[in-house]
Scaffold this active site. Sequence first.
Site, PDB file in Angstrom:
ATOM      1  N   ASP A  93       3.719 -58.706   7.675  1.00 57.35           N
ATOM      2  CA  ASP A  93       4.277 -59.072   8.976  1.00 57.35           C
ATOM      3  C   ASP A  93       3.258 -58.913  10.099  1.00 57.35           C
ATOM      4  O   ASP A  93       3.021 -57.807  10.590  1.00 57.35           O
ATOM      5  CB  ASP A  93       5.517 -58.224   9.277  1.00 57.35           C
ATOM      6  CG  ASP A  93       6.257 -58.688  10.520  1.00 57.35           C
ATOM      7  OD1 ASP A  93       5.951 -59.792  11.015  1.00 57.35           O
ATOM      8  OD2 ASP A  93       7.145 -57.959  10.988  1.00 57.35           O
ATOM      9  N   ASP A 294       3.378 -65.614  13.123  1.00 54.55           N
ATOM     10  CA  ASP A 294       4.230 -64.544  12.607  1.00 54.55           C
ATOM     11  C   ASP A 294       4.435 -64.711  11.098  1.00 54.55           C
ATOM     12  O   ASP A 294       5.297 -65.465  10.657  1.00 54.55           O
ATOM     13  CB  ASP A 294       5.582 -64.576  13.328  1.00 54.55           C
ATOM     14  CG  ASP A 294       6.527 -63.472  12.877  1.00 54.55           C
ATOM     15  OD1 ASP A 294       6.069 -62.554  12.154  1.00 54.55           O
ATOM     16  OD2 ASP A 294       7.707 -63.513  13.236  1.00 54.55           O
TER      17      ASP A 294
END
Length: 439
Positions: A93, A294
């Site tokens: 992440d 992201d």
Amino acid sequence: MKGEGKCNMGGMKLVVLYLALVLVLAAFLPGCFVVGDQELKWRKQAKSNSSPFPTLVGTSAVYPVLGNVYPVGYYYVDIRIGYPPKPFYLDIDTGSDLTWLHCDAPCLQCPEVPHPLYRLIENSHILCPDPICAIVRALEDHQCEKPTDHCDYEVEYADQGSSQGLLVKDVFPLRSSNGSLVGPRLFFGCGFDQEGSSGTTSPTDGVLGLGRGKSSVVSQLQRIGIVRNVIGHCFSSNGGGFLFFGDDLVPSSGVVWTPMSRDPKNQNHYSPGPAELFFGKQSISVKDLHVVFDSGSSYTYFNSQAYNALISSIMKDLTKTPLKITAADETLSICWKGAKAFKSITEVKKYFKPVILSFVNGKKAQRMEIPPESYLIVSEHGNVCSGILNGTEIGLEDLNLIGDNFFQDQMVIYDNEKQEIGWATANCDRLPKSGIALL
């Protein structure tokens, strides 16, 4: 599976053709460790801030990646934590900073995870007065009622999920790119109250936070002199790929670089600044589109204006093709069916054009071209579906997230030292320089 003398490789499947290849792979994979007589020595060291491994400056750590965009829905790595090291699957992440694990503290609201819950070791808690606590809780009113209070944390995500728990420190054994083993003690979250998990099971044991903030794993490694603050990932459209910390694997040429945004709203996010959106060679009149890279998002989300303009262009282009929208397939927001079920993107990509993001943050515009095979998926029903979604409809408002599907078959590099983001078309099935297959 647990057992003495065995190393759980977490389901990783590597194609090994020759014995020599096995020896080379050892330089890149998390190591297996023999506990034996070293365990007592380690436990004494673990009570202090020392590490049972030597430190190493100026290298990189490389991890094979598992997972895919569809049907798995995420890319993850097998990270070893503690000593003896125990395996954990962590979701990669770049959109958040703090790494955390489902933790047996005990766990109040934790789903069933692939490995046993992380167990706290003696003297691993970080106390509230510790400067580390101030780093993690910088956005909160950081006050300590007592100096002996444990430092707690709470992480909230754009999809309304969250994790709460305590900050702890433990050994992160790393196999460097030159084969050496290092074992820094890093801080992370021991999460015992998670919300937003779908169902009673979770495909991962936690989240690997790789954002720009000081609590990121790579920021911590940089501060103690182990690697430069550079992150790179290469996600294969075939599934898998690789992740690296440090700059050893950054290509010397062929990378498109653009400055990271200086917008205060993106100070902890990787944003290449405003972009203009194209479908094929045609601008769709969407400019000043601020996006965030992201890797914690499987798909790409645009705000309503950009989404509607792009989907309108796609639909217009499909009017003279045999593809028709089907409401029967709810895999993603929009799916099309053909005369017969599709088996792969290869059969249908000819009907679609690339999506292009033109970033204008630097001295000249830099383009990221996304081919149809990256933003489309073939569902289990044999239909082709768009992996570009309306973020406004799910509460993202004007936040535009570039997710894993746009990153497929590209090496994406986040150079926090130079404050630049780079990308280059790559064969993500092989580690660069080594040519080792990761299938």
